[in-house]
Design a protein around this motif. Structure first.
Motif, PDB file in Angstrom:
ATOM      1  N   LEU B 154     -91.173  -4.629 -37.117  1.00 49.13           N
ATOM      2  CA  LEU B 154     -92.496  -4.777 -37.716  1.00 49.13           C
ATOM      3  C   LEU B 154     -93.075  -6.162 -37.476  1.00 49.13           C
ATOM      4  N   ARG B 155     -92.363  -6.972 -36.767  1.00 50.21           N
ATOM      5  CA  ARG B 155     -92.790  -8.342 -36.469  1.00 50.21           C
ATOM      6  C   ARG B 155     -93.195  -9.069 -37.736  1.00 50.21           C
ATOM      7  N   LEU B 156     -92.251  -9.090 -38.705  1.00 54.29           N
ATOM      8  CA  LEU B 156     -92.521  -9.754 -39.971  1.00 54.29           C
ATOM      9  C   LEU B 156     -91.617 -10.974 -40.100  1.00 54.29           C
ATOM     10  N   PRO B 157     -92.072 -11.989 -40.810  1.00 59.29           N
ATOM     11  CA  PRO B 157     -91.269 -13.203 -40.894  1.00 59.29           C
ATOM     12  C   PRO B 157     -90.025 -13.086 -41.774  1.00 59.29           C
ATOM     13  N   GLY B 158     -90.041 -12.175 -42.759  1.00 59.21           N
ATOM     14  CA  GLY B 158     -88.872 -12.141 -43.639  1.00 59.21           C
ATOM     15  C   GLY B 158     -88.644 -10.770 -44.244  1.00 59.21           C
ATOM     16  N   CYS B 159     -87.359 -10.428 -44.434  1.00 60.01           N
ATOM     17  CA  CYS B 159     -87.021  -9.160 -45.070  1.00 60.01           C
ATOM     18  C   CYS B 159     -85.772  -9.362 -45.905  1.00 60.01           C
ATOM     19  N   ALA B 160     -85.807  -8.859 -47.137  1.00 61.90           N
ATOM     20  CA  ALA B 160     -84.629  -8.979 -48.001  1.00 61.90           C
ATOM     21  C   ALA B 160     -84.250  -7.607 -48.521  1.00 61.90           C
ATOM     22  N   VAL B 161     -82.926  -7.387 -48.696  1.00 67.71           N
ATOM     23  CA  VAL B 161     -82.460  -6.133 -49.275  1.00 67.71           C
ATOM     24  C   VAL B 161     -82.019  -6.431 -50.699  1.00 67.71           C
ATOM     25  N   LEU B 162     -82.632  -5.761 -51.654  1.00 66.78           N
ATOM     26  CA  LEU B 162     -82.302  -5.996 -53.057  1.00 66.78           C
ATOM     27  C   LEU B 162     -81.565  -4.777 -53.594  1.00 66.78           C
ATOM     28  N   LEU B 163     -80.457  -5.048 -54.332  1.00 64.17           N
ATOM     29  CA  LEU B 163     -79.693  -3.942 -54.903  1.00 64.17           C
ATOM     30  C   LEU B 163     -79.519  -4.157 -56.393  1.00 64.17           C
TER      31      LEU B 163
END
Lengths: 229, 480
Positions: B154-163
């Motif tokens: 997605l050409r995004l600067p940041g991604c986090a996985v939250l659980l």
């Protein structure tokens, strides 16, 4: 010493019956108690010469009974315990019990312990100037030790240790008791030191720990000097 | 169908106008002058090319530009925007309609082709992602890959996985890239029906620029991948748990059948001997009475050993081996045991060889005594009376190695590992009762709890040697 009075304290009727039969058969006079409270009552009223006390009692624990009786009497107390309860045995000995037996035990073992306890009761071996165990002689007056015909040179600490063990021959002495008596209460936990000195003593007395003649190891609890039969 | 929103590319418009100017200039200089039809076609061609290469906006601007240029430069009266003849007006109008329509159609065709290509790319990327994580069960490996792929696709600067943790609180499991100040975050939920298992959080590319529908869809597909990974991890752990329970059940059944058999046998003997002594009307001779009484005593000891073994085993199983460790002399421990077992050991000659300078070992005396006891019991059970048993030890670096050997029938090579498993029983020497199968398993448990190792070696001349090794580090200065 037949005719001596023994108080047997155990909550299991089968054990009481068995011990009563066995001990009476050897000439002792027996009274029984089913719990700690009755034990203290009978100890006060009947004045036994030896008390055989099971540690696992209802209401008042064996250790509390021991402590209570020790407050006013030095009657020998032999406690009965089970195999894995080392800490319990040590506590009982520290609180004033004289010896212990691990269930299941044979009557012969109990008789031997009772004999030793009666011997060491107040006014026992203290009067003897020389202690003799087979080929070992300990002269308490001149502080001389002879083993297998030759004189043995012991350091003052080693001598004190040997004297303490031999004076209580047949009785188990906990690590803590030995350390307190000889090195002082600050060293109560220093079992390493005790082991080293016991090792030195054994070597000088030619006492093989695998098949000891004099100093027996009670694993996890302490040491016992072999009793004169 | 919506066209992809593209940022206003000024260059496109300038290019479009430049192209129209260029073609107009070229056509002006052609001699003889071109037919109106040819001019129209050429302009439409340029518009078409612009639509295919640059986009709708510039090509529409080019269409309008062409319409004006056509009118101004080529339709009489020249150099004016007036039109005299009605067929010229019609021609101009036709041109405009055709040019604009061509723009629209060509641009749409191009958009569609692009969209198909993008969809194909995404499908490929998702396929690759699911391939690469399908073999993995470890969430700590999978989730970072998903976060990274999300940012990349997605050409995004940041991604986090939250659980969600055990207390139901949301925490960040992993992060790829960064979340800049002033950039909004967008979320896609990992759902299992109505329950939310986690959240995929992403940062917008630029302030105020969100995701279009296609991108939203892709984000949700990635969240779905993450959810699948969570499911898989959960199922694997459940399967492992179920397997552990099944194994524990198997052991419990084995234990129950062992207890039932092993305890009942000595009990039966005791009952038999005692009831024999009590039979009415029979006066047993002293010797007979003695034998029966000895039998009862012997079986009572046997029962005691079995109970001890069961207790030890259950403690080892529960991981509850309280290791109260102190420095001990093996000779002392062994000596106390030999004294305890004196009567039982009368049937076999015992030879003990322990060097006087054997170092002290950090150990629990009762437990090490149990190891010796079990090994000696084994030797008594599996070798005929009178055969010698030997116990020896030696120092080996920072360890002590002890050997308990007998001259019995020995253990075949293929069973040397198995003998240490629970409930494994061998064939005892003739006339002897069998053991519970726990003795060696207990030895193994105790020796390993001390950081040591136990194994079987064949003995030259027949029989077995049980060897165990216990660490004997140098005591530190303050311990000395």
């Amino acid at each position: 010493m037949s005719g001596a009075r023994i108080l047997v304290v155990d909550d299991e009727p089968a054990i009481r019956r068995l011990l009563q039969t066995g001990l009476m058969g050897h000439g002792y006079a027996i009274e029984t108690a089913i719990d700690g409270v009755e034990a203290i009552e009978k100890a006060t009223a009947w004045r036994p010469d030896v008390i055989v006390l099971d540690l696992a009692l209802p209401r008042l624990s064996g250790i509390d009974v021991c402590r209570a009786i020790r407050a006013w009497s030095s009657v020998p107390i032999i406690v009965l315990s089970v195999q894995d309860a080392e800490q319990e045995k040590i506590r009982a000995l520290d609180v004033g019990a004289d010896d212990y037996l691990t269930k299941p035990f044979g009557l012969g073992e109990l008789l031997a312990r009772i004999r030793v306890a009666l011997r060491h009761a107040v006014g026992g071996t203290q009067a003897m100037p020389v202690l003799v165990f087979d080929t070992l002689q300990i002269d308490l007056v001149y502080r001389q030790v002879v083993c297998d015909g030759t004189e043995v040179h012991l350091t003052p600490t080693e001598y004190d240790l040997l004297k303490l063990l031999a004076s209580h021959a047949g009785k188990v002495l906990t690590h803590a008791f030995l350390l307190r008596a000889i090195w002082g209460s600050a060293y109560e936990r220093d079992t390493q030191t005790l082991r080293v000195f016991i090792g030195q003593l054994r070597r000088k007395l030619h006492d093989d720990p695998i098949s000891p003649r004099f100093i027996l190891t009670e694993p996890g609890v302490g040491y016992r000097f072999r009793a004169l039969v | 169908m919506e066209y992809r929103r593209r940022p206003m590319a000024i260059q496109g418009y300038i290019g479009a106008l430049a192209a129209m100017v260029a073609i107009t200039v070229v056509m002006s200089f052609i001699d003889p002058p071109l037919d109106h039809a040819d001019i129209m076609l050429l302009y439409v061609l340029v518009v078409f090319v612009l639509a295919m290469t640059v986009g709708l906006g510039p090509s529409v601007v080019a269409s309008v530009g062409g319409f004006l240029a056509f009118n101004f430069f080529f339709v009489p009266p020249l150099y004016t925007f007036h039109v005299h003849r009605s067929q010229d007006a019609l021609r101009l109008l036709t041109f405009l309609v055709v040019a604009v329509s061509t723009s629209g159609l060509a641009a749409r065709a191009r958009s569609q082709a692009e969209a198909v290509q993008r969809a194909a790319d995404r499908t490929q990327a998702l396929y690759e992602l699911s391939q690469s994580i399908s073999a993995q069960v470890d969430l700590d490996r999978i989730l970072p890959v998903i976060a990274e792929t999300t940012c990349r696709l997605l050409r995004l600067p940041g991604c986090a996985v939250l659980l969600y943790d055990a207390e139901g609180r949301l925490y960040e499991h992993c992060l790829f890239g960064h979340f800049g100040v002033g950039l909004r975050t967008m979320h896609a939920f990992m759902r299992d029906g109505a329950t939310v298992l986690g959240v995929l959080r992403v940062s917008e590319r630029q302030s105020g620029v969100g995701l279009d529908d296609d991108e939203q869809q892709l984000l949700h597909m990635l969240a779905a991948q993450a959810r699948l990974a969570l499911d898989r991890a959960r199922l694997v752990s459940q399967a492992a748990h179920a397997q552990a329970l099944a194994e524990s059940d198997r052991l419990k059944s084995a234990l129950i059948s062992s207890v039932s058999h092993d305890l009942r046998t000595p009990l039966a003997v005791i009952k038999g001997a005692a009831s024999t002594l009590l039979v009415d009307g029979v006066m047993w001779g002293e010797e007979t009475q003695r034998v029966l009484a000895q039998t009862i005593e012997g079986e009572a000891d046997h029962l005691n050993r079995i109970v001890c073994n069961l207790l030890d085993m259950s403690r080892i199983e529960a991981g509850a081996l309280r290791l109260e460790v102190d420095w001990h002399d093996l000779a002392e421990v062994l000596g106390a045991l030999l004294r305890r077992m004196e009567r039982r050991l009368q049937t076999h000659p015992i030879a003990v060889a322990l060097p006087a300078d054997l170092p002290l070992i950090p150990a629990n005396a009762m437990l090490i005594e149990q190891v010796f006891a079990n090994l000696l019991e084994n030797a008594l059970m599996y070798t005929p009376d009178g055969t010698p048993i030997s116990i020896s030890a030696r120092q080996d670096g920072a360890a002590v190695v002890v050997v308990v050997a007998d001259e019995g029938p020995g253990i075949p090579a293929e069973q040397r590992e198995q003998v240490f498993t629970k409930f494994y029983r061998g064939t005892t020497a003739a006339g002897k009762p069998s053991g519970s199968g726990l003795g060696l398993a207990i030895c193994k448990g105790i020796v390993e709890a001390h950081g040591g190792r136990i194994w079987v070696e064949p003995r030259s001349g027949g029989g077995v040697a049980f060897v165990f090794r216990l660490p004997a580090p140098e005591p530190s200065q303050e311990e000395k």
